[in-house]
Design an enzyme around this catalytic site. Structure first.
Site, PDB file in Angstrom:
ATOM      1  N   CYS A  53      73.586 113.268  37.664  1.00 12.85           N
ATOM      2  CA  CYS A  53      73.048 113.960  36.489  1.00 12.85           C
ATOM      3  C   CYS A  53      73.549 115.411  36.428  1.00 12.85           C
ATOM      4  O   CYS A  53      74.739 115.642  36.263  1.00 12.85           O
ATOM      5  CB  CYS A  53      71.532 113.868  36.523  1.00 12.85           C
ATOM      6  SG  CYS A  53      70.760 114.268  34.968  1.00 12.85           S
ATOM      7  N   HIS A 103      70.201 108.815  36.796  1.00 17.03           N
ATOM      8  CA  HIS A 103      69.629 109.982  37.446  1.00 17.03           C
ATOM      9  C   HIS A 103      68.510 109.663  38.431  1.00 17.03           C
ATOM     10  O   HIS A 103      68.024 108.540  38.508  1.00 17.03           O
ATOM     11  CB  HIS A 103      69.192 111.024  36.409  1.00 17.03           C
ATOM     12  CG  HIS A 103      67.929 110.682  35.677  1.00 17.03           C
ATOM     13  ND1 HIS A 103      67.618 111.282  34.491  1.00 17.03           N
ATOM     14  CD2 HIS A 103      66.909 109.843  35.941  1.00 17.03           C
ATOM     15  CE1 HIS A 103      66.459 110.823  34.084  1.00 17.03           C
ATOM     16  NE2 HIS A 103      66.005 109.954  34.940  1.00 17.03           N
TER      17      HIS A 103
END
Lengths: 464, 243
Positions: free
Chosen positions: B95, B196
Site C-alpha cells: 500500500c 493492504h
C-alpha cells in the site's frame, strides 16, 4: 409549515409501508424520503424544539453517551426528541424528528438529543444549529468508509470554528485531536480522567494521533488511559492536555457489569455507581455529565441519571435465555474492541464466546482491523469461541494467531446455528457475544424471532 | 536451527491497515516449524544494515506519516535497501509502502521521492479512491498460477514502466491504477502490492513463499495444519467475487 405537512405525511406513509412489508425497523427510510422532498426538513423541524438541540459525536460511545444523557434529562423532566435507535445520519435524524412532529407546527418534545455520525457532523450541525456539541473521541474506524483519521479531524476542526457564537463545546481533554477543537473557542467545557492508577503500561497497537497537530512533534504521555487518550504534552511547542473541569478519579471497574468512580465538578465531588462496565463507559459518563451540567442540570440529578442508565442496544446489554445470561458487546473497530477485551478479562473465569464478524457496508467491508485489535489479551481466557458471520473463518484465524488452541475455536457461518452451538456450550451459564454492527442487528432479530427480546421499533416508549 | 530475521520499517507510522497481522503470520508460522524468528525495527533516522535481516517490510500509512517516511527512505535508507535487495533479501512493500518503492509519488504540486528499487511511478489522482475487495492471479513460479485475495484502498495510481513486471493480473478489483489490469510489482525478491494490511493471513501460502525466499530455501517448508488459513483464503476470494 403548510408546505411541510403534506411532505411529512408522505414520508410517514413510506415508513409504515416498509414496516408492514417486513423490511425491518425502517428507522431511516421515512427520513430519507422526507429529505428528498425537502432537503432542509431537519432544520425546519428542529426549530420547533423550544429548548433547542444538543449533538453528540465520537468514533466510539455515541449511542451509550446519548442514552446516559437521556437518562439524566428524563429525571430532570426535560422531554426529548432522541434518535435512540442509533440511526445517526441525516435519514435517521430526519426520521426521528418526523415521528415526533405534530400538526400545527408543533413537536412532541422540548429538547433534541442527537447522536451524529462522524462523517455527517458538519452537514447536520449546520441543519440542527445545536446549542451544545459534545465531542468525545476519534479513533481509526472503517477506513474504507471514512478515510484517514486526519481527514475527519480536519472536517471537525472546520465545524468547531464555524459554530455560531454562544454554542457550547463539551470536549474530551484526554483526546488530543478533540482537545485541539476548543483551543480557540470561548465557551468550552473539558472532561477527562484523573486517575493514574488506571493508566496502561504502554500504548496499544492501534493507537492513533500520537503527534501534535500544531508542530508535528510526537506527544509525550504521563499516562495513557485508552487508545491514545491520556495525559499528554508536546515537548516541542509545549501544547498540553487542557485541565478538565469535569473529571473522574478513584475509578473501580467491576468486571463486565459495572464501575464506580468519583465525579469531580466545580460543584464538588460525588460517587457514581455506574451500571455499565469498563473505562470506556466512564468516559461516556463523563461526557454525558459535562453536557448535562452545561445544560443547567444539578449535579445530584446528573449522578442519579447516570446510576439509572440501562445498556443501549447491544452495548453491554444482558439478555436471559433460559439458564444462560447472554451479554452482547458490540465491536466495530480496534479501539472499541480493545476496550471490550480489557473489560472482558476483568472477569475471573474462562469465557465462552460467540464472535460474529460481518463485512457488510455498515460494518466496513474491510475487516483488516481485526488484526489491529489486541485479541492476545483475551486469548488465554477463551474456553470456547464460536465464530460466525460472513468472515467467520478470518475471525477464527485471528484468534488462532493470538494464541487460542484450535480445538477451542468453532466456525459456523450461519448465525442461527452458531447461536445454538454457543448456547449449548456455555457451562457457566454465561455467554458473551461480540458482534459487528450488522451482526448485532441480525443477532437481535434472531433473538426477537425466538421471543427473547422485543424488536426495537416495538419498544417505543417502553424504555423511556 | 534456521532463523528468519524480519525488519519492520517504521512500524509506528506505517501500520494503518493492521500491518502487524503480516508480521504475526510470519512469526507464528516460523515458530510452529521450529524456525527461530527475530523481529527488528527501523525508525525515522535509523541507519539500516542490509545484512541484518532476511525480509524487510514496509506497510501503509496516513499521508502525513508517509511523507516523513518517504524522505527518510530516500535520505537515510536508500543504499541499504538496494544492497539488501541485491543480496537476495525479500523486500515486501504494501500500500503506502509500495508507493514509495518506485521513482516518485506525485501528490499535486508535491513530489515525494521513491527508493527506486523498481521501475514505476505513482500519481495521486483527483478521481475516487480505489477501494474494495480485490483478487489477483500471480505466477511466482512459472506454470503455477495462484490467487492472492485481499482489500485495497488507495488514492494513488501506480504505473509500471515497460521494463517492470507486475506481481499479478487483476481478477477482481482495481489494481495498480484501475485501468491496465495489472497489480503490484515484482523484481526478484522485491515485491510491492496494493493488497493492504493483513494480506498474509488471507494468503498463508504467500507467507510461506516469502519465508522460503527469505531463507533461501530450495525445497518446500514443512506443511502446517492450514484448515483455518484455507477457509479464510476462500472467504477473501469469495468477498472479491472469485471462487
Amino acid at each position: 409549515m403548510t408546505m411541510l405537512a403534506p411532505k411529512l405525511a408522505a414520508a410517514r406513509a413510506v415508513g409504515s409501508l416498509a414496516r408492514r412489508a417486513g423490511r425491518g425497523g425502517g428507522t431511516s427510510l421515512p427520513g430519507k424520503v422526507l429529505m428528498r422532498l425537502d432537503p432542509h426538513a431537519i432544520s425546519a423541524l428542529a426549530q420547533r424544539l423550544v429548548r433547542g438541540s444538543v449533538v453528540i459525536s465520537a468514533t466510539n460511545g455515541k449511542t451509550t453517551t446519548a442514552a446516559m444523557t437521556a437518562s439524566v434529562l428524563d429525571l430532570a423532566g426535560i422531554s426529548l426528541v432522541h434518535n435512540r435507535a442509533g440511526a445517526n445520519m441525516a435519514g435517521g435524524i430526519a426520521s426521528t424528528l418526523l415521528s415526533a412532529a405534530r400538526p400545527g407546527g408543533r413537536i412532541d418534545g422540548e429538547l433534541g438529543l442527537f447522536e451524529v455520525d462522524e462523517f455527517w457532523l458538519d452537514r447536520l450541525t449546520a441543519e440542527l444549529q445545536p446549542r451544545a456539541l459534545l465531542l468525545s473521541n476519534l479513533f481509526r474506524d472503517q477506513l474504507d468508509r471514512y478515510g484517514e483519521l486526519e481527514t475527519i479531524a480536519d472536517r471537525w476542526a472546520a465545524v468547531a470554528t464555524s459554530l455560531p457564537a454562544g454554542t457550547r463545546l463539551v470536549l474530551n481533554a484526554d483526546d488530543p485531536l478533540i482537545a485541539d477543537l476548543g483551543r480557540e473557542a470561548d465557551s468550552v467545557t473539558y472532561f477527562g480522567v484523573e486517575d493514574r492508577s488506571i493508566a496502561m503500561p504502554e500504548m496499544q497497537h492501534a493507537s492513533d494521533s500520537k503527534h501534535c497537530r500544531r508542530c508535528g512533534h510526537a506527544y509525550v504521555y504521563d499516562a495513557i488511559y485508552l487508545g491514545h487518550l491520556g495525559s499528554y504534552r508536546c515537548p516541542s511547542c509545549g501544547r498540553e492536555r487542557p485541565a478538565p473541569t469535569v473529571a473522574a478519579d478513584a475509578i473501580q471497574l467491576h468486571g463486565t457489569t459495572s464501575s464506580t468512580f468519583s465525579l469531580r465538578t466545580a460543584a464538588g465531588t460525588a460517587t457514581v455507581k455506574l451500571p455499565l462496565p469498563g473505562l470506556y463507559n466512564v468516559y461516556n459518563a463523563l461526557g454525558a455529565a459535562a453536557l448535562c451540567l452545561d445544560l443547567g442540570v444539578s449535579p445530584e440529578l446528573v449522578v442519579a441519571g447516570l446510576e439509572a442508565v440501562t445498556a443501549a442496544f447491544g452495548r453491554a446489554e444482558r439478555i436471559q435465555i433460559g439458564d444462560i445470561e447472554l451479554s452482547i458487546l458490540l465491536v466495530k473497530n480496534p479501539a472499541g474492541a480493545n476496550e471490550i477485551l480489557r473489560t472482558l478479562v476483568l472477569e475471573q473465569a474462562e469465557l465462552d464466546l460467540l464472535g460474529v464478524l460481518n463485512d457488510r457496508t455498515a460494518d466496513g467491508k474491510d475487516i483488516s482491523w481485526v488484526w489491529d485489535a489486541d485479541f492476545e489479551l483475551l486469548a488465554p481466557r477463551v474456553r470456547r469461541l464460536t465464530c460466525s458471520g460472513t468472515r467467520a473463518a478470518e475471525l477464527a484465524l485471528r484468534m488462532k494467531y493470538a494464541g487460542v488452541p484450535a480445538d477451542r475455536l468453532v466456525v459456523i457461518g450461519t448465525l442461527e446455528q452458531a447461536l445454538d452451538a454457543a448456547l449449548s456450550a456455555a457451562p457457566d451459564g454465561r455467554l458473551f457475544a461480540l458482534p459487528t454492527y450488522t451482526a448485532l442487528l441480525e443477532l437481535r432479530e434472531e433473538l426477537a424471532r425466538r421471543g427473547h427480546v422485543t424488536r426495537f421499533w416495538e419498544r417505543r416508549g417502553a424504555d423511556r | 536451527m534456521p532463523e528468519l530475521r524480519v525488519c519492520a520499517l517504521y512500524p509506528e507510522l506505517m501500520n494503518i491497515y493492521a500491518d502487524r497481522g503480516n508480521l504475526l503470520l510470519l512469526q507464528r508460522r516460523c515458530e510452529w516449524r521450529g524456525i527461530s524468528f527475530t523481529l527488528l525495527r527501523s525508525d525515522l533516522g535509523d541507519e539500516l544494515d542490509p545484512e541484518a535481516a532476511d525480509l524487510f517490510y514496509i506497510g501503509g500509512g496516513q499521508d502525513r506519516d508517509q511523507r516523513l517516511c518517504a524522505l527518510d527512505l530516500a535520505e537515510v535508507k536508500r543504499d541499504a535497501l538496494h544492497a539488501a535487495a541485491d543480496r537476495g533479501a525479500v523486500v515486501l512493500a504494501v500500500c503506502g509502502g509500495y508507493q514509495l518503492l518506485g521513482h516518485s509519488y506525485q501528490l499535486g504540486d508535491e513530489q515525494l521521492p521513491g527508493v527506486g528499487l523498481v521501475d514505476l511511478h505513482t500519481v495521486r489522482s483527483d478521481g475516487p479512491r480505489l477501494i474494495g475487495n480485490v483478487a489477483i492471479e500471480v505466477e511466482l513460479e512459472p506454470g503455477r498460477p495462484r490467487v492472492l485475495a485481499g482489500f485495497e484502498n488507495h488514492g494513488g495510481r501506480t504505473h509500471l514502466a515497460s521494463s517492470a513486471t507486475p506481481l499479478g493480473r487483476v481478477l477482481r478489483g482495481h489494481g495498480n491504477n484501475g485501468e491496465d489490469g495489472l497489480e503490484g510489482v515484482r523484481r526478484g525478491t522485491v515485491i510491492g502490492t496494493y493488497l493492504h494490511g493483513p494480506l498474509l493471513p488471507k494468503n498463508a501460502w504467500f507467507a510461506d513463499w516469502l519465508m522460503a525466499a527469505a531463507l533461501g530455501l530450495t525445497g518446500p517448508l514443512d506443511p502446517l495444519d492450514d484448515e483455518l488459513e484455507d477457509a479464510a483464503h476462500r472467504e477473501a476470494r469469495r468477498a472479491a467475487g472469485v471462487s
